[in-house]
Structures are given as structure tokens and as C-alpha cells.
Design a protein around this motif. Structure first.
Motif, PDB file in Angstrom:
ATOM      1  N   GLN A  93      18.449 -53.021 -31.693  1.00  0.00           N
ATOM      2  CA  GLN A  93      18.923 -53.274 -30.330  1.00  0.00           C
ATOM      3  C   GLN A  93      19.646 -54.620 -30.284  1.00  0.00           C
ATOM      4  N   VAL A  94      20.677 -54.665 -29.465  1.00  0.00           N
ATOM      5  CA  VAL A  94      21.325 -55.942 -29.156  1.00  0.00           C
ATOM      6  C   VAL A  94      21.473 -55.971 -27.644  1.00  0.00           C
ATOM      7  N   GLY A  95      21.063 -57.070 -27.047  1.00  0.00           N
ATOM      8  CA  GLY A  95      21.106 -57.148 -25.588  1.00  0.00           C
ATOM      9  C   GLY A  95      21.330 -58.573 -25.131  1.00  0.00           C
ATOM     10  N   ILE A  96      22.054 -58.677 -24.016  1.00  0.00           N
ATOM     11  CA  ILE A  96      22.429 -59.984 -23.460  1.00  0.00           C
ATOM     12  C   ILE A  96      22.190 -59.931 -21.957  1.00  0.00           C
ATOM     13  N   ARG A  97      21.711 -61.013 -21.396  1.00  0.00           N
ATOM     14  CA  ARG A  97      21.542 -61.042 -19.936  1.00  0.00           C
ATOM     15  C   ARG A  97      22.875 -60.690 -19.269  1.00  0.00           C
TER      16      ARG A  97
ATOM     17  N   GLN B  81      27.358 -61.275 -20.359  1.00  0.00           N
ATOM     18  CA  GLN B  81      28.040 -60.240 -21.150  1.00  0.00           C
ATOM     19  C   GLN B  81      29.557 -60.372 -21.027  1.00  0.00           C
ATOM     20  N   GLY B  82      30.242 -59.903 -22.059  1.00  0.00           N
ATOM     21  CA  GLY B  82      31.704 -59.848 -21.996  1.00  0.00           C
ATOM     22  C   GLY B  82      32.416 -61.141 -22.347  1.00  0.00           C
ATOM     23  N   HIS B  83      31.687 -62.100 -22.946  1.00  0.00           N
ATOM     24  CA  HIS B  83      32.319 -63.375 -23.326  1.00  0.00           C
ATOM     25  C   HIS B  83      32.190 -63.657 -24.813  1.00  0.00           C
ATOM     26  N   GLY B  84      31.963 -62.622 -25.614  1.00  0.00           N
ATOM     27  CA  GLY B  84      31.942 -62.834 -27.061  1.00  0.00           C
ATOM     28  C   GLY B  84      30.560 -63.068 -27.652  1.00  0.00           C
ATOM     29  N   LEU B  85      29.527 -63.149 -26.818  1.00  0.00           N
ATOM     30  CA  LEU B  85      28.192 -63.425 -27.363  1.00  0.00           C
ATOM     31  C   LEU B  85      27.670 -62.246 -28.191  1.00  0.00           C
ATOM     32  N   GLY B  86      28.036 -61.019 -27.806  1.00  0.00           N
ATOM     33  CA  GLY B  86      27.603 -59.851 -28.592  1.00  0.00           C
ATOM     34  C   GLY B  86      28.109 -59.952 -30.024  1.00  0.00           C
ATOM     35  N   LYS B  87      29.370 -60.322 -30.181  1.00  0.00           N
ATOM     36  CA  LYS B  87      29.926 -60.456 -31.545  1.00  0.00           C
ATOM     37  C   LYS B  87      29.227 -61.577 -32.304  1.00  0.00           C
ATOM     38  N   ARG B  88      28.943 -62.679 -31.612  1.00  0.00           N
ATOM     39  CA  ARG B  88      28.250 -63.788 -32.287  1.00  0.00           C
ATOM     40  C   ARG B  88      26.843 -63.388 -32.717  1.00  0.00           C
TER      41      ARG B  88
ATOM     42  N   GLY C 222      18.992 -53.591 -18.192  1.00  0.00           N
ATOM     43  CA  GLY C 222      19.058 -52.380 -17.362  1.00  0.00           C
ATOM     44  C   GLY C 222      19.565 -51.161 -18.097  1.00  0.00           C
ATOM     45  N   THR C 223      20.052 -51.316 -19.319  1.00  0.00           N
ATOM     46  CA  THR C 223      20.590 -50.153 -20.045  1.00  0.00           C
ATOM     47  C   THR C 223      19.829 -49.860 -21.345  1.00  0.00           C
ATOM     48  N   LEU C 224      19.184 -50.863 -21.903  1.00  0.00           N
ATOM     49  CA  LEU C 224      18.474 -50.619 -23.172  1.00  0.00           C
ATOM     50  C   LEU C 224      17.239 -49.764 -22.934  1.00  0.00           C
TER      51      LEU C 224
ATOM     52  N   ASP D  83      28.148 -42.745 -24.113  1.00  0.00           N
ATOM     53  CA  ASP D  83      28.771 -43.399 -22.941  1.00  0.00           C
ATOM     54  C   ASP D  83      28.619 -44.919 -22.936  1.00  0.00           C
ATOM     55  N   ASN D  84      28.081 -45.517 -24.002  1.00  0.00           N
ATOM     56  CA  ASN D  84      27.923 -46.982 -24.014  1.00  0.00           C
ATOM     57  C   ASN D  84      29.191 -47.630 -24.583  1.00  0.00           C
ATOM     58  N   GLU D  85      30.185 -47.751 -23.692  1.00  0.00           N
ATOM     59  CA  GLU D  85      31.507 -48.245 -24.122  1.00  0.00           C
ATOM     60  C   GLU D  85      31.443 -49.658 -24.686  1.00  0.00           C
TER      61      GLU D  85
ATOM     62  N   ALA E 212      33.591 -54.070 -37.273  1.00  0.00           N
ATOM     63  CA  ALA E 212      34.188 -53.410 -38.450  1.00  0.00           C
ATOM     64  C   ALA E 212      35.610 -53.911 -38.681  1.00  0.00           C
ATOM     65  N   ARG E 213      36.355 -54.038 -37.583  1.00  0.00           N
ATOM     66  CA  ARG E 213      37.748 -54.506 -37.708  1.00  0.00           C
ATOM     67  C   ARG E 213      37.778 -55.921 -38.287  1.00  0.00           C
ATOM     68  N   GLU E 214      36.886 -56.784 -37.793  1.00  0.00           N
ATOM     69  CA  GLU E 214      36.905 -58.171 -38.268  1.00  0.00           C
ATOM     70  C   GLU E 214      36.397 -58.301 -39.701  1.00  0.00           C
TER      71      GLU E 214
HETATM   72  C1  LIG Z   1      26.648 -54.321 -25.736  1.00  0.00           C
HETATM   73  C2  LIG Z   1      26.641 -55.840 -25.560  1.00  0.00           C
HETATM   74  C3  LIG Z   1      25.564 -56.454 -26.487  1.00  0.00           C
HETATM   75  C4  LIG Z   1      28.019 -56.386 -25.966  1.00  0.00           C
HETATM   76  O1  LIG Z   1      27.995 -57.806 -25.927  1.00  0.00           O
HETATM   77  P1  LIG Z   1      29.138 -58.609 -25.158  1.00  0.00           P
HETATM   78  O2  LIG Z   1      28.878 -60.068 -25.307  1.00  0.00           O
HETATM   79  O3  LIG Z   1      29.227 -58.088 -23.787  1.00  0.00           O
HETATM   80  O4  LIG Z   1      30.423 -58.171 -25.987  1.00  0.00           O
HETATM   81  P2  LIG Z   1      31.582 -59.118 -26.544  1.00  0.00           P
HETATM   82  O5  LIG Z   1      32.089 -59.974 -25.420  1.00  0.00           O
HETATM   83  O6  LIG Z   1      31.127 -59.806 -27.787  1.00  0.00           O
HETATM   84  O7  LIG Z   1      32.713 -58.050 -26.897  1.00  0.00           O
HETATM   85  C5  LIG Z   1      32.736 -57.324 -28.101  1.00  0.00           C
HETATM   86  C6  LIG Z   1      33.858 -56.321 -28.035  1.00  0.00           C
HETATM   87  O8  LIG Z   1      33.518 -55.302 -27.087  1.00  0.00           O
HETATM   88  C7  LIG Z   1      34.497 -55.252 -26.038  1.00  0.00           C
HETATM   89  N1  LIG Z   1      33.753 -55.010 -24.801  1.00  0.00           N
HETATM   90  C8  LIG Z   1      32.777 -55.796 -24.284  1.00  0.00           C
HETATM   91  N2  LIG Z   1      32.311 -55.251 -23.145  1.00  0.00           N
HETATM   92  C9  LIG Z   1      33.017 -54.099 -22.962  1.00  0.00           C
HETATM   93  C10 LIG Z   1      32.981 -53.094 -21.958  1.00  0.00           C
HETATM   94  N3  LIG Z   1      32.127 -53.171 -20.910  1.00  0.00           N
HETATM   95  N4  LIG Z   1      33.824 -52.041 -22.084  1.00  0.00           N
HETATM   96  C11 LIG Z   1      34.669 -51.941 -23.138  1.00  0.00           C
HETATM   97  N5  LIG Z   1      34.751 -52.885 -24.120  1.00  0.00           N
HETATM   98  C12 LIG Z   1      33.924 -53.941 -24.017  1.00  0.00           C
HETATM   99  C13 LIG Z   1      35.182 -56.603 -26.079  1.00  0.00           C
HETATM  100  O9  LIG Z   1      36.501 -56.539 -25.561  1.00  0.00           O
HETATM  101  C14 LIG Z   1      35.163 -56.917 -27.566  1.00  0.00           C
HETATM  102  O10 LIG Z   1      36.161 -56.182 -28.246  1.00  0.00           O
HETATM  103  P3  LIG Z   1      37.455 -56.919 -28.876  1.00  0.00           P
HETATM  104  O11 LIG Z   1      36.953 -57.932 -29.873  1.00  0.00           O
HETATM  105  O12 LIG Z   1      38.185 -55.768 -29.506  1.00  0.00           O
HETATM  106  O13 LIG Z   1      38.150 -57.548 -27.706  1.00  0.00           O
HETATM  107  C15 LIG Z   1      26.342 -56.264 -24.084  1.00  0.00           C
HETATM  108  O14 LIG Z   1      27.344 -55.722 -23.260  1.00  0.00           O
HETATM  109  C16 LIG Z   1      24.966 -55.821 -23.591  1.00  0.00           C
HETATM  110  O15 LIG Z   1      23.979 -56.547 -23.714  1.00  0.00           O
HETATM  111  N6  LIG Z   1      24.883 -54.599 -22.989  1.00  0.00           N
HETATM  112  C17 LIG Z   1      23.614 -54.085 -22.470  1.00  0.00           C
HETATM  113  C18 LIG Z   1      22.673 -53.664 -23.593  1.00  0.00           C
HETATM  114  C19 LIG Z   1      23.285 -52.612 -24.507  1.00  0.00           C
HETATM  115  O16 LIG Z   1      23.838 -51.622 -24.060  1.00  0.00           O
HETATM  116  N7  LIG Z   1      23.166 -52.843 -25.841  1.00  0.00           N
HETATM  117  C20 LIG Z   1      23.733 -51.959 -26.851  1.00  0.00           C
HETATM  118  C21 LIG Z   1      22.871 -50.843 -27.235  1.00  0.00           C
HETATM  119  S1  LIG Z   1      21.647 -51.312 -28.447  1.00  0.00           S
END
Ligand SMILES: CC(C)(COP(=O)(O)OP(=O)(O)OC[C@H]1O[C@@H](n2cnc3c(N)ncnc32)[C@H](O)[C@@H]1OP(=O)(O)O)[C@@H](O)C(=O)NCCC(=O)NCCS
Length: 177
Positions: A82-86, A90-97, A32-34, A121-123, A133-135
Motif C-alpha cells: 500500500q502507498v497512501g498520503i494524507r 496528494q498530487g504534489h509528487g510525494l507518491g513518487k518520492r 478514504g480509498t485504501l 478505477d484508481n487513476e 516505470a517511465r523514470e
Molecule cells: C496514489 C497516491 C499515493 C499518489 O501519490 P501522489 O503524491 O498523489 O502522486 P504524485 O503527485 O507523485 O504523482 C505521480 C504521477 O501520478 C499522476 N497523478 C497523480 N494524481 C493523479 C490523479 N488523481 N489522476 C491522474 N493522474 C494522477 C501525476 O501526474 C504523476 O504523473 P506524471 O509524473 O506522469 O506527471 C495518492 O494519490 C494517494 O495516497 N491516494 C489514496 C490512496 C491510494 O489510492 N493508494 C494507491 C493504492 S495502494
């Protein structure tokens, strides 16, 4: 939205197969955001850019992806497009993986800089790349890339360039994937 916590080992990260572009398109749509591009483009990615793409598979279903390429004139740079997760995952570490697996793909070999562009605005995305970067214990620089007015369609947000690195191959061991 129901958020699911699935054990890490139940989600397999791997390169896409050539016939999985359509499934990747569906994940991009469901975020819904990509910016949703044509299904044809995701099919080309799965066919021709699999060495710099990753999918996350859970119970035979694609639940996330990271796509990108190596910049042809700057081969030290990996561009993550692009990186995207259902949403439920989201919010369980899969983005980092996913980003960690992306950096370890065969097409990423000997790269030392990671680039991506993110709207202001994509927090979640900004937090994700700052965490990477930190890791990696390296820098994350943010600079202008595409201004809102550069896009032909009205209402498109600006895209800022995030440049992460330089990093050494050994630094990738610090990332969980
Ligand atoms: C962006 C996205 C890929 C992140 O993946 P995720 O699995 O939700 O993120 P993670 O759980 O791996 O978290 C990674 C970091 O972001 C932080 N984070 C995750 N969601 C957050 C949110 N909504 N607001 C603020 N910080 C957030 C986490 O705390 C973590 O930081 P930390 O290691 O310092 O604690 C996912 O939210 C997504 O698919 N969003 C929709 C598509 C999109 O916008 N893609 C990016 C543009 S290409």
C-alpha cells in the motif's frame, strides 16, 4: 479539500519506528480509498517489515507511507502493498518520492522487479506506477491478479498486477526522493 504544497526538504522519508504502526493506520484510514486493515497489521509492519516500509514525516507527524515486502520465494521481487498520503498532500509528487524511497530501503537491496496490485478505477495509483516505470526507463506490464469474485466480501473491485522492471540498481538514481 485544501491542497498543500510543502517544500520537498520539509518532508523527511525514513523507515518507520516500531511504535508507528498506529500512525500509519491513521493515514491509511484518512485516504478514504485504501483497503483499511486492522491496526494490529500496521503495527506488525512497523515492527517486523521496517526494512521494506517508508514513512513521510512532516513536523513530527506521519503524512504518508509505503509498505511492502520481498516475496519469500521470489527474492528478486519487491511487492509494494500500500502507498497512501494524507489527502491535502496528494498530487504534489510525494507518491513518487515514497516509491523511490521504498525501492532504496535496505530490504530492497538487489531486487530487480517491483510489483503492486491496483484496481481498474484508481487513476492516481495507475499514473503513479506508470510514471515510476517511465523514470526507471523500464517496462510496466499489467496482468490479471485477483478477480472481483475472488474476494469473499461483496463489492470488492478486481486487482490487476503491475510488474515494473527489470531495473538495475543504478537506474534508481533517476528517481527523486
Ligand atoms: C496514489 C497516491 C499515493 C499518489 O501519490 P501522489 O503524491 O498523489 O502522486 P504524485 O503527485 O507523485 O504523482 C505521480 C504521477 O501520478 C499522476 N497523478 C497523480 N494524481 C493523479 C490523479 N488523481 N489522476 C491522474 N493522474 C494522477 C501525476 O501526474 C504523476 O504523473 P506524471 O509524473 O506522469 O506527471 C495518492 O494519490 C494517494 O495516497 N491516494 C489514496 C490512496 C491510494 O489510492 N493508494 C494507491 C493504492 S495502494
Amino acid at each position: 479539500m485544501i491542497h498543500e504544497e510543502i517544500p520537498d526538504q520539509d518532508i523527511r522519508l525514513r523507515a518507520p519506528r516500531p511504535d508507528e504502526g498506529g500512525a500509519i493506520w491513521e493515514v491509511a484510514r484518512d485516504t478514504g480509498t485504501l483497503d483499511l486493515n486492522s491496526s494490529y497489521l500496521y503495527m506488525l509492519l512497523a515492527r517486523d517489515f521496517a526494512d521494506t516500509c517508508v514513512v513521510a514525516e512532516h513536523q513530527d507527524r506521519i503524512v504518508g507511507f509505503a509498505s511492502g515486502y520481498r516475496r519469500p520465494r521470489h527474492p528478486e521481487v519487491l511487492f509494494l502493498w500500500q502507498v497512501g498520503i494524507r489527502p491535502a498532500l496528494q498530487g504534489h509528487g510525494l507518491g513518487k518520492r515514497l516509491v523511490a524511497a521504498f525501492l532504496r530501503q535496505p530490504g530492497a537491496d538487489r531486487a530487480s522487479l517491483l510489483e503492486t496490485t491496483i484496481s481498474p478505477d484508481n487513476e492516481a495509483s495507475r499514473a503513479l506506477f506508470r510514471a515510476i516505470a517511465r523514470e526507471l526507463e523500464t517496462d510496466c506490464r499489467v496482468s490479471p491478479c485477483f478477480a472481483a469474485g475472488d474476494f469473499p466480501e461483496p463489492g470488492h473491485e478486481a486487482e490487476e498486477l503491475f510488474t515494473i522492471g527489470p531495473y538495475r540498481p543504478g537506474a534508481l538514481n533517476r528517481l527523486i526522493s
